[in-house]
Write an enzyme that holds these catalytic residues in place. Structure first.
Site, PDB file in Angstrom:
ATOM      1  CG  ASP A  29      29.138  -6.561 -11.173  1.00 58.51           C
ATOM      2  OD1 ASP A  29      29.190  -7.837 -10.377  1.00 58.51           O
ATOM      3  OD2 ASP A  29      29.329  -6.123  -9.968  1.00 58.51           O
ATOM      4  CD  GLU A  56      -7.895 -11.929  -8.773  1.00 58.49           C
ATOM      5  OE1 GLU A  56      -7.952 -11.281  -7.536  1.00 58.49           O
ATOM      6  OE2 GLU A  56      -8.797 -12.542  -8.527  1.00 58.49           O
ATOM      7  CD  GLU A  96      -6.063  -8.392  -3.628  1.00 61.59           C
ATOM      8  OE1 GLU A  96      -6.959  -8.719  -3.607  1.00 61.59           O
ATOM      9  OE2 GLU A  96      -5.174  -8.952  -2.673  1.00 61.59           O
ATOM     10  CD  GLU A 112      -9.854  -6.453  -3.304  1.00 58.99           C
ATOM     11  OE1 GLU A 112     -10.767  -6.569  -2.282  1.00 58.99           O
ATOM     12  OE2 GLU A 112     -10.275  -7.789  -4.205  1.00 58.99           O
ATOM     13  CD  GLU A 148      -8.870  -7.513  -8.119  1.00 52.29           C
ATOM     14  OE1 GLU A 148      -9.416  -8.537  -8.399  1.00 52.29           O
ATOM     15  OE2 GLU A 148      -9.363  -7.402  -6.487  1.00 52.29           O
ATOM     16  CG  HIS A 156      -5.750 -13.579  -5.250  1.00 56.06           C
ATOM     17  ND1 HIS A 156      -7.157 -12.762  -4.782  1.00 56.06           N
ATOM     18  CD2 HIS A 156      -5.178 -13.865  -4.073  1.00 56.06           C
ATOM     19  CE1 HIS A 156      -7.347 -12.501  -4.022  1.00 56.06           C
ATOM     20  NE2 HIS A 156      -5.833 -12.945  -3.201  1.00 56.06           N
ATOM     21  NE  ARG A 168     -13.324 -13.866  -3.777  1.00 57.50           N
ATOM     22  CZ  ARG A 168     -14.145 -13.930  -4.164  1.00 57.50           C
ATOM     23  NH1 ARG A 168     -14.674 -14.796  -4.060  1.00 57.50           N
ATOM     24  NH2 ARG A 168     -13.868 -13.527  -5.348  1.00 57.50           N
ATOM     25  CD  GLU A 200      -8.073 -16.193  -6.630  1.00 58.02           C
ATOM     26  OE1 GLU A 200      -8.165 -15.429  -6.984  1.00 58.02           O
ATOM     27  OE2 GLU A 200      -9.879 -16.378  -6.633  1.00 58.02           O
ATOM     28  NE  ARG A 255      -8.673 -16.684  -2.017  1.00 54.56           N
ATOM     29  CZ  ARG A 255      -8.892 -15.652  -2.887  1.00 54.56           C
ATOM     30  NH1 ARG A 255      -9.375 -15.306  -3.437  1.00 54.56           N
ATOM     31  NH2 ARG A 255      -9.285 -14.390  -1.088  1.00 54.56           N
TER      32      ARG A 255
END
Length: 460
Positions: free
Chosen positions: A55, A134, A136, A200, A208, A257, A328, A347, A349
Protein backbone atom coordinates in the site's frame (compact mmCIF):
# COMPACT_ATOMS: atom_id res chain seq x y z
CA UNK A 1 16.94 -11.60 -14.46
CA UNK A 2 20.55 -11.81 -13.27
CA UNK A 3 21.15 -15.53 -12.80
CA UNK A 4 24.59 -14.97 -11.24
CA UNK A 5 23.14 -12.75 -8.51
CA UNK A 6 20.38 -15.26 -7.81
CA UNK A 7 22.91 -18.07 -7.61
CA UNK A 8 25.09 -16.02 -5.23
CA UNK A 9 22.07 -15.35 -2.98
CA UNK A 10 21.14 -19.03 -3.02
CA UNK A 11 24.63 -19.93 -1.86
CA UNK A 12 24.19 -17.55 1.10
CA UNK A 13 20.78 -19.08 1.79
CA UNK A 14 22.14 -22.63 1.76
CA UNK A 15 25.23 -21.84 3.84
CA UNK A 16 23.29 -19.97 6.53
CA UNK A 17 20.12 -22.11 6.44
CA UNK A 18 17.98 -19.08 5.70
CA UNK A 19 14.30 -19.42 6.66
CA UNK A 20 12.92 -15.99 5.72
CA UNK A 21 13.37 -13.32 3.05
CA UNK A 22 12.95 -9.71 4.20
CA UNK A 23 12.30 -6.79 1.85
CA UNK A 24 13.14 -3.35 3.24
CA UNK A 25 12.09 0.02 1.81
CA UNK A 26 11.82 3.63 2.94
CA UNK A 27 8.79 5.85 2.94
CA UNK A 28 8.85 9.43 1.69
CA UNK A 29 10.33 10.86 4.90
CA UNK A 30 13.04 8.17 5.10
CA UNK A 31 11.49 5.91 7.75
CA UNK A 32 12.30 2.23 7.23
CA UNK A 33 9.60 -0.40 6.59
CA UNK A 34 9.79 -4.11 5.82
CA UNK A 35 7.81 -7.16 4.81
CA UNK A 36 8.87 -10.76 5.48
CA UNK A 37 8.26 -13.89 3.40
CA UNK A 38 9.03 -17.52 4.36
CA UNK A 39 11.75 -18.94 2.13
CA UNK A 40 10.96 -21.60 -0.45
CA UNK A 41 12.58 -22.80 -3.66
CA UNK A 42 12.39 -20.28 -6.53
CA UNK A 43 11.12 -17.46 -4.31
CA UNK A 44 13.95 -15.21 -5.51
CA UNK A 45 13.02 -15.74 -9.15
CA UNK A 46 9.41 -14.97 -8.32
CA UNK A 47 10.30 -11.83 -6.36
CA UNK A 48 12.54 -10.49 -9.11
CA UNK A 49 9.92 -11.00 -11.82
CA UNK A 50 6.73 -10.26 -9.87
CA UNK A 51 7.74 -8.48 -6.66
CA UNK A 52 5.47 -7.99 -3.65
CA UNK A 53 2.47 -5.69 -3.64
CA UNK A 54 2.06 -3.05 -0.92
CA UNK A 55 0.00 0.00 0.00
CA UNK A 56 1.84 3.06 -1.28
CA UNK A 57 -0.49 5.44 0.58
CA UNK A 58 0.85 4.14 3.90
CA UNK A 59 4.35 5.11 2.75
CA UNK A 60 3.24 8.67 2.00
CA UNK A 61 3.50 8.12 -1.76
CA UNK A 62 0.00 7.60 -3.18
CA UNK A 63 -3.61 8.44 -2.57
CA UNK A 64 -5.75 5.69 -1.02
CA UNK A 65 -7.89 5.28 -4.13
CA UNK A 66 -4.83 4.46 -6.28
CA UNK A 67 -2.24 3.10 -3.88
CA UNK A 68 -1.14 -0.33 -5.16
CA UNK A 69 2.63 -0.48 -5.68
CA UNK A 70 5.30 -3.19 -5.89
CA UNK A 71 8.55 -3.93 -4.05
CA UNK A 72 11.27 -5.72 -6.04
CA UNK A 73 14.44 -6.81 -4.20
CA UNK A 74 17.80 -5.41 -5.23
CA UNK A 75 19.82 -8.62 -5.07
CA UNK A 76 23.10 -6.71 -4.77
CA UNK A 77 22.05 -5.57 -1.29
CA UNK A 78 21.72 -9.08 0.20
CA UNK A 79 22.69 -9.13 3.88
CA UNK A 80 21.88 -11.45 6.78
CA UNK A 81 19.82 -9.53 9.35
CA UNK A 82 21.64 -9.81 12.71
CA UNK A 83 18.56 -8.92 14.75
CA UNK A 84 16.12 -11.62 13.66
CA UNK A 85 15.81 -14.81 15.69
CA UNK A 86 15.13 -16.91 12.60
CA UNK A 87 17.89 -16.81 9.94
CA UNK A 88 16.75 -14.03 7.61
CA UNK A 89 18.22 -12.71 4.36
CA UNK A 90 17.43 -9.02 3.90
CA UNK A 91 17.30 -6.90 0.73
CA UNK A 92 16.68 -3.24 -0.01
CA UNK A 93 13.97 -2.86 -2.60
CA UNK A 94 13.17 -0.98 -5.78
CA UNK A 95 9.69 0.56 -5.78
CA UNK A 96 7.86 0.11 -9.09
CA UNK A 97 4.41 0.80 -10.48
CA UNK A 98 1.80 -1.84 -11.29
CA UNK A 99 1.84 -1.29 -15.06
CA UNK A 100 3.01 -4.06 -17.37
CA UNK A 101 6.44 -2.48 -17.82
CA UNK A 102 7.02 -2.31 -14.04
CA UNK A 103 7.98 1.36 -14.43
CA UNK A 104 10.26 2.71 -11.67
CA UNK A 105 8.39 4.95 -9.26
CA UNK A 106 9.48 8.57 -9.69
CA UNK A 107 9.59 9.18 -5.91
CA UNK A 108 11.69 6.13 -5.08
CA UNK A 109 14.88 7.55 -3.59
CA UNK A 110 17.01 4.62 -4.74
CA UNK A 111 15.85 5.20 -8.32
CA UNK A 112 16.60 8.93 -8.05
CA UNK A 113 20.09 8.14 -6.78
CA UNK A 114 20.91 6.16 -9.93
CA UNK A 115 19.48 8.89 -12.18
CA UNK A 116 21.50 11.58 -10.40
CA UNK A 117 24.77 9.68 -10.81
CA UNK A 118 23.95 9.34 -14.53
CA UNK A 119 23.39 13.09 -14.80
CA UNK A 120 26.70 13.73 -13.03
CA UNK A 121 28.52 11.69 -15.66
CA UNK A 122 26.67 13.36 -18.52
CA UNK A 123 27.46 16.91 -17.38
CA UNK A 124 30.88 16.64 -15.71
CA UNK A 125 32.34 13.45 -17.16
CA UNK A 126 32.85 12.07 -13.65
CA UNK A 127 32.05 8.40 -13.15
CA UNK A 128 31.22 8.53 -9.45
CA UNK A 129 30.47 10.75 -6.51
CA UNK A 130 31.91 9.68 -3.16
CA UNK A 131 30.31 10.34 0.20
CA UNK A 132 31.55 9.87 3.77
CA UNK A 133 28.95 10.42 6.51
CA UNK A 134 29.55 11.23 10.17
CA UNK A 135 26.87 9.91 12.53
CA UNK A 136 26.31 11.86 15.73
CA UNK A 137 23.86 10.50 18.29
CA UNK A 138 23.10 10.46 22.01
CA UNK A 139 22.89 7.38 24.23
CA UNK A 140 20.47 7.57 27.16
CA UNK A 141 19.86 5.05 29.94
CA UNK A 142 16.14 5.82 30.15
CA UNK A 143 13.70 7.81 28.02
CA UNK A 144 10.04 8.73 28.56
CA UNK A 145 7.90 10.98 26.39
CA UNK A 146 4.24 11.46 25.58
CA UNK A 147 1.84 14.00 24.13
CA UNK A 148 -1.87 13.94 24.87
CA UNK A 149 -4.73 16.42 25.02
CA UNK A 150 -3.99 17.20 28.67
CA UNK A 151 -0.28 16.45 28.96
CA UNK A 152 2.96 16.78 27.07
CA UNK A 153 6.42 15.91 28.36
CA UNK A 154 9.79 14.25 27.80
CA UNK A 155 12.39 13.04 30.26
CA UNK A 156 15.80 11.51 29.57
CA UNK A 157 18.31 9.98 31.97
CA UNK A 158 22.00 9.68 31.13
CA UNK A 159 24.91 7.81 32.64
CA UNK A 160 27.39 10.57 31.75
CA UNK A 161 27.69 14.14 32.93
CA UNK A 162 30.80 16.05 31.96
CA UNK A 163 31.61 19.66 32.73
CA UNK A 164 32.64 20.54 29.19
CA UNK A 165 35.75 18.74 27.81
CA UNK A 166 33.63 15.81 26.63
CA UNK A 167 35.16 15.72 23.13
CA UNK A 168 37.31 12.56 22.77
CA UNK A 169 36.79 11.82 26.48
CA UNK A 170 38.63 8.69 27.63
CA UNK A 171 37.37 5.78 29.69
CA UNK A 172 36.35 5.23 32.42
CA UNK A 173 34.48 8.50 31.82
CA UNK A 174 33.56 7.49 28.28
CA UNK A 175 30.86 5.02 29.30
CA UNK A 176 30.05 3.70 25.83
CA UNK A 177 33.37 3.00 24.09
CA UNK A 178 32.66 -0.75 24.27
CA UNK A 179 29.18 -0.16 22.84
CA UNK A 180 30.74 1.66 19.89
CA UNK A 181 33.31 -1.12 19.43
CA UNK A 182 30.59 -3.75 19.19
CA UNK A 183 28.44 -1.56 16.95
CA UNK A 184 31.38 -1.13 14.55
CA UNK A 185 31.77 -4.91 14.34
CA UNK A 186 28.09 -5.21 13.44
CA UNK A 187 28.46 -2.51 10.79
CA UNK A 188 31.48 -4.26 9.28
CA UNK A 189 29.46 -7.48 9.02
CA UNK A 190 26.96 -5.49 6.93
CA UNK A 191 29.71 -4.26 4.60
CA UNK A 192 30.05 -0.82 6.23
CA UNK A 193 33.64 0.08 7.11
CA UNK A 194 34.19 2.48 9.99
CA UNK A 195 36.92 5.13 9.88
CA UNK A 196 36.81 5.78 13.63
CA UNK A 197 34.50 6.37 16.58
CA UNK A 198 34.74 8.60 19.67
CA UNK A 199 32.88 10.56 22.31
CA UNK A 200 31.52 13.81 20.92
CA UNK A 201 31.20 17.31 22.41
CA UNK A 202 27.80 16.72 24.07
CA UNK A 203 28.26 16.34 27.83
CA UNK A 204 25.34 13.96 28.38
CA UNK A 205 26.32 10.95 26.26
CA UNK A 206 26.93 12.19 22.71
CA UNK A 207 28.74 9.77 20.39
CA UNK A 208 30.16 9.82 16.87
CA UNK A 209 30.85 7.08 14.33
CA UNK A 210 32.38 8.06 10.99
CA UNK A 211 32.33 5.69 8.01
CA UNK A 212 34.47 5.43 4.87
CA UNK A 213 33.53 6.70 1.43
CA UNK A 214 31.10 4.95 -0.93
CA UNK A 215 29.08 5.92 -4.00
CA UNK A 216 25.81 7.80 -3.63
CA UNK A 217 23.35 4.88 -3.64
CA UNK A 218 25.52 2.71 -1.39
CA UNK A 219 26.03 5.59 1.04
CA UNK A 220 22.30 6.28 1.30
CA UNK A 221 21.65 2.57 1.87
CA UNK A 222 24.43 2.54 4.47
CA UNK A 223 22.91 5.47 6.35
CA UNK A 224 19.65 3.56 6.70
CA UNK A 225 21.52 0.38 7.69
CA UNK A 226 23.66 2.21 10.27
CA UNK A 227 20.61 3.66 11.98
CA UNK A 228 18.93 0.24 11.89
CA UNK A 229 21.98 -1.41 13.46
CA UNK A 230 22.39 1.21 16.19
CA UNK A 231 18.70 1.32 17.15
CA UNK A 232 18.46 -2.45 17.39
CA UNK A 233 21.77 -2.93 19.18
CA UNK A 234 20.85 -0.26 21.74
CA UNK A 235 17.57 -2.04 22.39
CA UNK A 236 19.45 -5.31 22.99
CA UNK A 237 21.61 -3.51 25.56
CA UNK A 238 18.65 -1.89 27.32
CA UNK A 239 19.75 1.56 26.11
CA UNK A 240 18.11 4.32 24.08
CA UNK A 241 19.72 6.25 21.24
CA UNK A 242 18.52 9.20 19.24
CA UNK A 243 19.71 11.00 16.12
CA UNK A 244 17.39 13.94 16.85
CA UNK A 245 19.22 17.12 15.87
CA UNK A 246 18.52 18.74 19.26
CA UNK A 247 17.31 16.28 21.90
CA UNK A 248 18.39 18.41 24.89
CA UNK A 249 18.37 22.10 25.72
CA UNK A 250 21.81 23.75 25.89
CA UNK A 251 23.62 20.63 24.69
CA UNK A 252 25.40 20.10 21.39
CA UNK A 253 23.14 18.97 18.56
CA UNK A 254 23.45 15.89 16.37
CA UNK A 255 24.55 16.48 12.79
CA UNK A 256 25.21 14.13 9.91
CA UNK A 257 28.11 15.89 8.20
CA UNK A 258 28.79 14.63 4.68
CA UNK A 259 32.27 14.55 3.14
CA UNK A 260 32.15 14.67 -0.65
CA UNK A 261 34.26 14.45 -3.82
CA UNK A 262 33.96 13.10 -7.38
CA UNK A 263 36.26 10.96 -9.53
CA UNK A 264 36.91 10.04 -13.15
CA UNK A 265 38.83 6.84 -13.88
CA UNK A 266 39.79 6.80 -10.21
CA UNK A 267 41.23 10.33 -10.27
CA UNK A 268 39.92 12.95 -7.85
CA UNK A 269 38.50 15.82 -9.93
CA UNK A 270 38.48 18.24 -7.00
CA UNK A 271 42.28 18.28 -6.63
CA UNK A 272 44.55 20.98 -8.04
CA UNK A 273 47.83 21.57 -6.29
CA UNK A 274 48.63 25.11 -5.22
CA UNK A 275 45.07 26.48 -5.27
CA UNK A 276 43.21 27.38 -2.07
CA UNK A 277 42.68 24.09 -0.25
CA UNK A 278 44.24 22.40 -3.31
CA UNK A 279 40.79 22.71 -4.88
CA UNK A 280 40.20 22.70 -8.63
CA UNK A 281 37.87 25.08 -10.44
CA UNK A 282 35.37 22.22 -10.80
CA UNK A 283 35.46 21.67 -7.04
CA UNK A 284 34.89 25.37 -6.38
CA UNK A 285 31.87 25.33 -8.68
CA UNK A 286 30.42 22.45 -6.67
CA UNK A 287 30.94 24.48 -3.49
CA UNK A 288 29.34 27.51 -5.14
CA UNK A 289 26.30 25.51 -6.24
CA UNK A 290 25.69 23.99 -2.84
CA UNK A 291 26.01 27.31 -1.01
CA UNK A 292 23.91 29.17 -3.59
CA UNK A 293 21.08 26.68 -3.20
CA UNK A 294 21.62 25.93 0.51
CA UNK A 295 18.37 27.58 1.72
CA UNK A 296 16.30 25.37 -0.62
CA UNK A 297 18.55 22.37 0.07
CA UNK A 298 17.71 22.75 3.77
CA UNK A 299 14.22 21.43 3.07
CA UNK A 300 15.90 18.06 2.37
CA UNK A 301 19.09 18.20 4.44
CA UNK A 302 17.34 19.53 7.55
CA UNK A 303 13.71 18.49 7.08
CA UNK A 304 12.37 18.51 10.66
CA UNK A 305 11.19 21.28 12.95
CA UNK A 306 13.77 20.02 15.45
CA UNK A 307 16.56 20.53 12.88
CA UNK A 308 16.52 24.29 13.41
CA UNK A 309 16.94 24.02 17.16
CA UNK A 310 20.41 22.65 16.32
CA UNK A 311 21.24 25.29 13.70
CA UNK A 312 21.90 28.16 16.11
CA UNK A 313 25.20 29.93 16.89
CA UNK A 314 27.30 28.82 19.84
CA UNK A 315 27.30 25.01 19.52
CA UNK A 316 29.72 24.52 16.57
CA UNK A 317 26.60 24.57 14.40
CA UNK A 318 27.11 25.43 10.72
CA UNK A 319 24.77 28.40 10.38
CA UNK A 320 26.60 30.57 7.83
CA UNK A 321 26.64 30.17 4.04
CA UNK A 322 30.41 30.27 3.84
CA UNK A 323 33.34 27.98 3.17
CA UNK A 324 36.88 27.81 4.49
CA UNK A 325 39.67 25.52 5.62
CA UNK A 326 39.06 24.02 9.04
CA UNK A 327 36.28 26.50 9.89
CA UNK A 328 33.39 24.66 11.56
CA UNK A 329 31.03 27.66 11.78
CA UNK A 330 30.51 27.69 8.01
CA UNK A 331 28.31 25.35 6.02
CA UNK A 332 31.31 23.99 4.09
CA UNK A 333 34.67 23.04 5.57
CA UNK A 334 37.70 21.94 3.56
CA UNK A 335 39.59 19.63 5.95
CA UNK A 336 43.10 20.99 6.59
CA UNK A 337 44.48 17.62 7.63
CA UNK A 338 44.04 15.97 4.20
CA UNK A 339 47.41 15.45 2.50
CA UNK A 340 46.50 12.72 0.00
CA UNK A 341 45.38 14.30 -3.33
CA UNK A 342 42.97 11.41 -3.85
CA UNK A 343 41.12 12.38 -0.65
CA UNK A 344 40.74 16.09 -1.45
CA UNK A 345 37.18 16.90 -0.50
CA UNK A 346 34.84 19.23 1.28
CA UNK A 347 32.46 18.58 4.14
CA UNK A 348 28.89 19.84 3.98
CA UNK A 349 28.01 20.33 7.64
CA UNK A 350 24.32 21.32 7.85
CA UNK A 351 22.60 17.91 7.27
CA UNK A 352 21.16 15.83 10.07
CA UNK A 353 19.83 12.29 10.27
CA UNK A 354 16.14 13.24 10.18
CA UNK A 355 16.73 13.51 6.42
CA UNK A 356 15.65 10.95 3.87
CA UNK A 357 19.26 10.13 2.88
CA UNK A 358 18.42 9.39 -0.76
CA UNK A 359 16.67 12.70 -1.32
CA UNK A 360 19.25 14.56 0.76
CA UNK A 361 22.28 13.29 -1.17
CA UNK A 362 20.59 13.60 -4.55
CA UNK A 363 19.54 17.19 -3.85
CA UNK A 364 23.08 18.07 -2.76
CA UNK A 365 24.56 16.51 -5.90
CA UNK A 366 22.10 18.41 -8.11
CA UNK A 367 23.02 21.68 -6.39
CA UNK A 368 26.69 21.00 -7.08
CA UNK A 369 25.96 20.08 -10.69
CA UNK A 370 24.08 23.37 -11.09
CA UNK A 371 27.18 25.14 -9.80
CA UNK A 372 29.17 23.53 -12.61
CA UNK A 373 26.60 24.27 -15.30
CA UNK A 374 26.29 27.93 -14.29
CA UNK A 375 29.92 28.34 -13.16
CA UNK A 376 28.92 29.59 -9.72
CA UNK A 377 32.17 30.87 -8.21
CA UNK A 378 31.90 30.91 -4.39
CA UNK A 379 34.43 33.75 -4.13
CA UNK A 380 32.52 36.02 -6.52
CA UNK A 381 29.27 35.12 -4.74
CA UNK A 382 30.76 36.29 -1.43
CA UNK A 383 30.79 32.87 0.23
CA UNK A 384 34.43 33.10 1.24
CA UNK A 385 36.88 31.67 1.78
CA UNK A 386 36.81 32.51 5.49
CA UNK A 387 39.47 31.14 7.80
CA UNK A 388 38.60 33.35 10.76
CA UNK A 389 35.73 33.83 13.17
CA UNK A 390 33.56 35.88 10.83
CA UNK A 391 30.67 35.89 13.33
CA UNK A 392 32.53 38.41 15.51
CA UNK A 393 33.96 40.71 12.83
CA UNK A 394 32.70 43.31 10.38
CA UNK A 395 32.19 40.62 7.73
CA UNK A 396 29.12 39.29 9.55
CA UNK A 397 26.98 41.89 7.75
CA UNK A 398 28.02 40.48 4.38
CA UNK A 399 27.18 36.88 5.22
CA UNK A 400 23.98 35.03 4.43
CA UNK A 401 22.66 32.38 6.79
CA UNK A 402 20.70 29.17 6.63
CA UNK A 403 16.90 29.33 7.17
CA UNK A 404 15.88 29.86 10.78
CA UNK A 405 13.12 27.26 10.68
CA UNK A 406 11.55 24.60 8.50
CA UNK A 407 8.89 26.97 7.17
CA UNK A 408 11.59 29.28 5.78
CA UNK A 409 13.34 26.28 4.20
CA UNK A 410 10.12 25.20 2.47
CA UNK A 411 9.53 28.76 1.26
CA UNK A 412 13.03 28.76 -0.21
CA UNK A 413 12.35 25.41 -1.91
CA UNK A 414 9.17 26.72 -3.51
CA UNK A 415 11.13 29.67 -4.97
CA UNK A 416 14.34 27.83 -5.90
CA UNK A 417 13.81 24.34 -7.31
CA UNK A 418 14.83 24.44 -10.98
CA UNK A 419 18.19 22.88 -10.12
CA UNK A 420 16.34 19.87 -8.65
CA UNK A 421 14.28 19.41 -11.82
CA UNK A 422 17.33 19.04 -14.06
CA UNK A 423 17.12 15.65 -15.79
CA UNK A 424 13.55 15.34 -14.46
CA UNK A 425 14.99 13.86 -11.28
CA UNK A 426 12.76 15.72 -8.81
CA UNK A 427 9.29 15.80 -10.35
CA UNK A 428 6.51 18.29 -9.62
CA UNK A 429 4.62 15.52 -7.83
CA UNK A 430 7.55 14.75 -5.54
CA UNK A 431 8.22 18.38 -4.66
CA UNK A 432 4.54 19.07 -4.00
CA UNK A 433 4.17 15.95 -1.86
CA UNK A 434 7.29 16.79 0.14
CA UNK A 435 6.17 20.37 0.82
CA UNK A 436 2.68 19.16 1.77
CA UNK A 437 4.03 16.51 4.15
CA UNK A 438 6.44 18.88 5.86
CA UNK A 439 3.85 21.64 6.20
CA UNK A 440 1.61 19.14 7.97
CA UNK A 441 4.44 18.50 10.46
CA UNK A 442 4.85 22.24 11.03
CA UNK A 443 1.11 22.61 11.62
CA UNK A 444 1.04 19.69 14.06
CA UNK A 445 3.75 21.08 16.31
CA UNK A 446 2.65 24.68 15.83
CA UNK A 447 -0.81 23.99 17.26
CA UNK A 448 0.39 21.90 20.24
CA UNK A 449 1.01 23.77 23.53
CA UNK A 450 4.66 23.40 24.59
CA UNK A 451 5.62 22.62 28.21
CA UNK A 452 7.87 25.69 28.25
CA UNK A 453 4.89 27.85 27.33
CA UNK A 454 3.31 26.83 30.65
CA UNK A 455 6.40 28.11 32.43
CA UNK A 456 6.30 31.40 30.53
CA UNK A 457 2.59 32.11 30.30
CA UNK A 458 0.49 30.03 32.70
CA UNK A 459 0.42 32.70 35.41
CA UNK A 460 0.60 35.73 33.15
Amino acid sequence: MNKKQIQYCKEIIKKNKIEFIDLKANDLTGRLHHITLPYYDNILEKLVTEGVGFDGSSYGFKKVENSDMILVPDLETARIDPFRDAPTLSFYSHIVLTDQKRTPFSQDGRYLAKKAEGLLKEITGADKSWWGPEFEFYIFSKVEYDTRTASSYYRVEHAEEFYKKAYHAANPFDEYDDFRDEACKLLKAQGINVKYHHHEVGERGQQEIETYFADLLTTADNIITTKYILFNFAKQKGLYITFMPKPMYQQAGNGMHLHFYITKNGKNLFYKKGEYGNFSELGRYFIGGMLKHAPALSAFTNPSTNSYKRLVPGFEAPVALTYGMGNRAGAIRIPKYVSNPQETRFEYRPPDATANPYLCLVAMLLAGIDGVVNKIDPVKEGFGPYDKNFLEGDDVHKIHFLPRNLAEALDALEIDNDFLRRGNIFTDELLQQWIKTKNEEIHSIGTMPHPFEYKMYFNL
